[in-house]
Motif scaffolding. Structure first.
Motif, PDB file in Angstrom:
ATOM      1  N   THR A 125      49.343  40.321  32.075  1.00  0.00           N
ATOM      2  CA  THR A 125      48.818  40.875  33.323  1.00  0.00           C
ATOM      3  C   THR A 125      47.395  40.392  33.553  1.00  0.00           C
ATOM      4  OG1 THR A 125      50.198  42.846  33.059  1.00  0.00           O
ATOM      5  CG2 THR A 125      48.319  43.020  34.545  1.00  0.00           C
ATOM      6  N   LYS A 126      47.107  40.007  34.808  1.00  0.00           N
ATOM      7  CA  LYS A 126      45.788  39.460  35.110  1.00  0.00           C
ATOM      8  C   LYS A 126      45.339  39.857  36.517  1.00  0.00           C
ATOM      9  CE  LYS A 126      47.788  35.619  34.269  1.00  0.00           C
ATOM     10  NZ  LYS A 126      49.175  36.136  34.518  1.00  0.00           N
ATOM     11  N   THR A 127      44.022  39.944  36.695  1.00  0.00           N
ATOM     12  CA  THR A 127      43.406  40.138  38.000  1.00  0.00           C
ATOM     13  C   THR A 127      42.447  38.976  38.217  1.00  0.00           C
ATOM     14  OG1 THR A 127      43.632  42.542  37.961  1.00  0.00           O
ATOM     15  CG2 THR A 127      41.906  41.642  39.369  1.00  0.00           C
ATOM     16  N   THR A 128      42.526  38.328  39.398  1.00  0.00           N
ATOM     17  CA  THR A 128      41.847  37.050  39.587  1.00  0.00           C
ATOM     18  C   THR A 128      41.219  36.943  40.975  1.00  0.00           C
ATOM     19  OG1 THR A 128      43.728  35.856  40.554  1.00  0.00           O
ATOM     20  CG2 THR A 128      43.667  36.039  38.149  1.00  0.00           C
ATOM     21  N   ASN A 148      46.438  42.647  39.150  1.00  0.00           N
ATOM     22  CA  ASN A 148      47.120  43.214  37.986  1.00  0.00           C
ATOM     23  C   ASN A 148      48.567  42.724  37.917  1.00  0.00           C
ATOM     24  OD1 ASN A 148      46.282  44.751  35.762  1.00  0.00           O
ATOM     25  ND2 ASN A 148      47.546  46.472  36.397  1.00  0.00           N
ATOM     26  N   SER A 149      48.703  41.403  38.035  1.00  0.00           N
ATOM     27  CA  SER A 149      50.006  40.756  38.140  1.00  0.00           C
ATOM     28  C   SER A 149      50.297  39.926  36.902  1.00  0.00           C
ATOM     29  CB  SER A 149      50.015  39.842  39.373  1.00  0.00           C
ATOM     30  OG  SER A 149      51.158  39.020  39.393  1.00  0.00           O
ATOM     31  N   THR A 150      51.580  39.781  36.580  1.00  0.00           N
ATOM     32  CA  THR A 150      52.004  38.941  35.462  1.00  0.00           C
ATOM     33  C   THR A 150      52.340  37.522  35.907  1.00  0.00           C
ATOM     34  OG1 THR A 150      54.309  39.639  35.710  1.00  0.00           O
ATOM     35  CG2 THR A 150      52.924  40.925  34.213  1.00  0.00           C
ATOM     36  N   ALA A 151      52.172  37.221  37.193  1.00  0.00           N
ATOM     37  CA  ALA A 151      52.516  35.902  37.723  1.00  0.00           C
ATOM     38  C   ALA A 151      51.568  34.831  37.193  1.00  0.00           C
ATOM     39  CB  ALA A 151      52.463  35.929  39.246  1.00  0.00           C
ATOM     40  N   HIS A 205      38.210  37.502  29.587  1.00  0.00           N
ATOM     41  CA  HIS A 205      37.771  36.860  30.818  1.00  0.00           C
ATOM     42  C   HIS A 205      38.017  35.350  30.767  1.00  0.00           C
ATOM     43  CE1 HIS A 205      35.771  40.216  32.875  1.00  0.00           C
ATOM     44  NE2 HIS A 205      35.569  40.692  31.655  1.00  0.00           N
ATOM     45  N   PHE A 206      38.164  34.767  31.954  1.00  0.00           N
ATOM     46  CA  PHE A 206      38.260  33.309  32.070  1.00  0.00           C
ATOM     47  C   PHE A 206      37.556  32.872  33.344  1.00  0.00           C
ATOM     48  CE2 PHE A 206      42.160  35.044  33.931  1.00  0.00           C
ATOM     49  CZ  PHE A 206      42.178  34.450  35.189  1.00  0.00           C
ATOM     50  N   THR A 207      37.046  31.647  33.334  1.00  0.00           N
ATOM     51  CA  THR A 207      36.404  31.040  34.494  1.00  0.00           C
ATOM     52  C   THR A 207      36.800  29.576  34.543  1.00  0.00           C
ATOM     53  OG1 THR A 207      34.418  30.472  33.229  1.00  0.00           O
ATOM     54  CG2 THR A 207      34.380  32.568  34.405  1.00  0.00           C
ATOM     55  N   GLY A 208      36.628  28.956  35.707  1.00  0.00           N
ATOM     56  CA  GLY A 208      36.923  27.536  35.786  1.00  0.00           C
ATOM     57  C   GLY A 208      36.607  26.943  37.135  1.00  0.00           C
ATOM     58  N   THR A 209      36.641  25.634  37.175  1.00  0.00           N
ATOM     59  CA  THR A 209      36.478  24.900  38.423  1.00  0.00           C
ATOM     60  C   THR A 209      37.405  23.696  38.397  1.00  0.00           C
ATOM     61  OG1 THR A 209      34.884  23.823  39.909  1.00  0.00           O
ATOM     62  CG2 THR A 209      34.564  23.490  37.549  1.00  0.00           C
ATOM     63  N   ALA A 210      37.849  23.297  39.584  1.00  0.00           N
ATOM     64  CA  ALA A 210      38.794  22.185  39.689  1.00  0.00           C
ATOM     65  C   ALA A 210      38.462  21.337  40.907  1.00  0.00           C
ATOM     66  CB  ALA A 210      40.226  22.701  39.797  1.00  0.00           C
ATOM     67  N   PHE A 257      37.565  29.422  40.244  1.00  0.00           N
ATOM     68  CA  PHE A 257      38.473  30.531  39.972  1.00  0.00           C
ATOM     69  C   PHE A 257      37.973  31.319  38.767  1.00  0.00           C
ATOM     70  CE2 PHE A 257      39.992  26.871  37.612  1.00  0.00           C
ATOM     71  CZ  PHE A 257      40.311  27.375  36.368  1.00  0.00           C
ATOM     72  N   ALA A 258      38.351  32.593  38.715  1.00  0.00           N
ATOM     73  CA  ALA A 258      37.927  33.465  37.619  1.00  0.00           C
ATOM     74  C   ALA A 258      38.831  34.687  37.593  1.00  0.00           C
ATOM     75  CB  ALA A 258      36.468  33.874  37.776  1.00  0.00           C
ATOM     76  N   GLY A 259      38.726  35.428  36.499  1.00  0.00           N
ATOM     77  CA  GLY A 259      39.500  36.653  36.387  1.00  0.00           C
ATOM     78  C   GLY A 259      39.505  37.149  34.952  1.00  0.00           C
ATOM     79  N   TYR A 260      40.423  38.075  34.689  1.00  0.00           N
ATOM     80  CA  TYR A 260      40.568  38.546  33.322  1.00  0.00           C
ATOM     81  C   TYR A 260      42.032  38.822  33.009  1.00  0.00           C
ATOM     82  CZ  TYR A 260      40.625  43.343  35.289  1.00  0.00           C
ATOM     83  OH  TYR A 260      40.914  44.478  36.005  1.00  0.00           O
ATOM     84  N   LEU A 261      42.371  38.573  31.755  1.00  0.00           N
ATOM     85  CA  LEU A 261      43.683  38.920  31.218  1.00  0.00           C
ATOM     86  C   LEU A 261      43.602  40.376  30.782  1.00  0.00           C
ATOM     87  CD1 LEU A 261      44.188  35.699  29.081  1.00  0.00           C
ATOM     88  CD2 LEU A 261      45.113  36.152  31.358  1.00  0.00           C
ATOM     89  N   ASN A 262      44.381  41.222  31.432  1.00  0.00           N
ATOM     90  CA  ASN A 262      44.239  42.672  31.252  1.00  0.00           C
ATOM     91  C   ASN A 262      45.074  43.151  30.063  1.00  0.00           C
ATOM     92  OD1 ASN A 262      43.475  45.269  31.662  1.00  0.00           O
ATOM     93  ND2 ASN A 262      44.750  45.625  33.462  1.00  0.00           N
TER      94      ASN A 262
END
Length: 205
Positions: A87-90, A116-119, A152-157, A172-177
């Motif tokens: 599950t993640k929020t991004t 809060n999605s598992t996608a 947490h995670f962060t990145g750029t593309a 992009f950024a978010g966290y694995l809940n």
């Protein structure tokens, strides 16, 4: 200051001179060849994704899809790669510009948010499969083996967006809940295979 290498470990000389630097250690390289998925699983094929490092960095070089206008995505696992469904929020925003110089946009991509999605999460969107176009990106995953906090995670593309000579820069950024240890991560296209490209994995102490 620059980067200093001894063959397997890269040191940031500028950071070290400031007294807070660490070492960037190469762990694993995966090379796509019409690949449905590219996965890094702790303990498999020389991959380390555990408490050895507090931060993991993934570098994506010349990622090219087989299918036009697809998204490059990731998901994580807490069961050694049996399931990629953490599950993640991004959030994500980007800027794009075309070669003709008549279409420029900077904006927030609410449509790509996960709540809060598992996608699978988009690293970048609508990649063109034209022969000379590709994606380059950097992805940071912080302390994935921690069993107290979310991850947490962060990145750029950078990518060649759609067709018609568009360039797009994504943040992009978010966290694995989850408070479970994350021990595998997988990358793929939203549709079709990864035609070619390289992913390099590093650890930072």
């Amino acid at each position: 200051m620059g980067l200093i290498s001894n063959g397997t470990t890269v040191f940031d000389a500028g950071a070290m001179s400031a007294g807070f630097g660490g070492a960037l250690t190469f762990i694993k390289k995966l090379t796509a060849s019409s690949s449905a998925t590219l996965s890094f699983v702790d303990g498999a094929s020389g991959v380390v994704l555990d408490s050895t490092y507090k931060e993991y960095i993934f570098k994506f070089i010349n990622i090219h899809p087989q299918t036009n206008n697809v998204d490059f995505q990731f998901n994580a696992s807490i069961d050694g790669g049996s399931n990629y469904n953490v599950t993640k929020t991004t959030s994500q925003f980007n800027a794009y510009h075309n070669e003709a110089g008549n279409d420029q946009v900077l904006g927030y991509n609410a449509g790509y948010d996960l709540d809060n999605s598992t996608a699978f999460m988009n690293i970048t969107n609508d990649i063109s499969n034209e022969g000379d176009m590709n994606t380059a990106a950097t992805f940071h995953l912080y302390d994935p083996s921690n069993t107290t906090f979310v991850k947490h995670f962060t990145g750029t593309a950078n990518n060649n967006y759609n067709s018609g000579g568009y360039f797009q820069n994504d943040y992009f950024a978010g966290y694995l809940n989850t408070t479970s240890a994350v021990n595998a991560i997988q990358f793929k296209m939203s549709s079709g295979n990864v035609d070619v490209g390289t992913i390099k994995m590093y650890g930072v102490k």
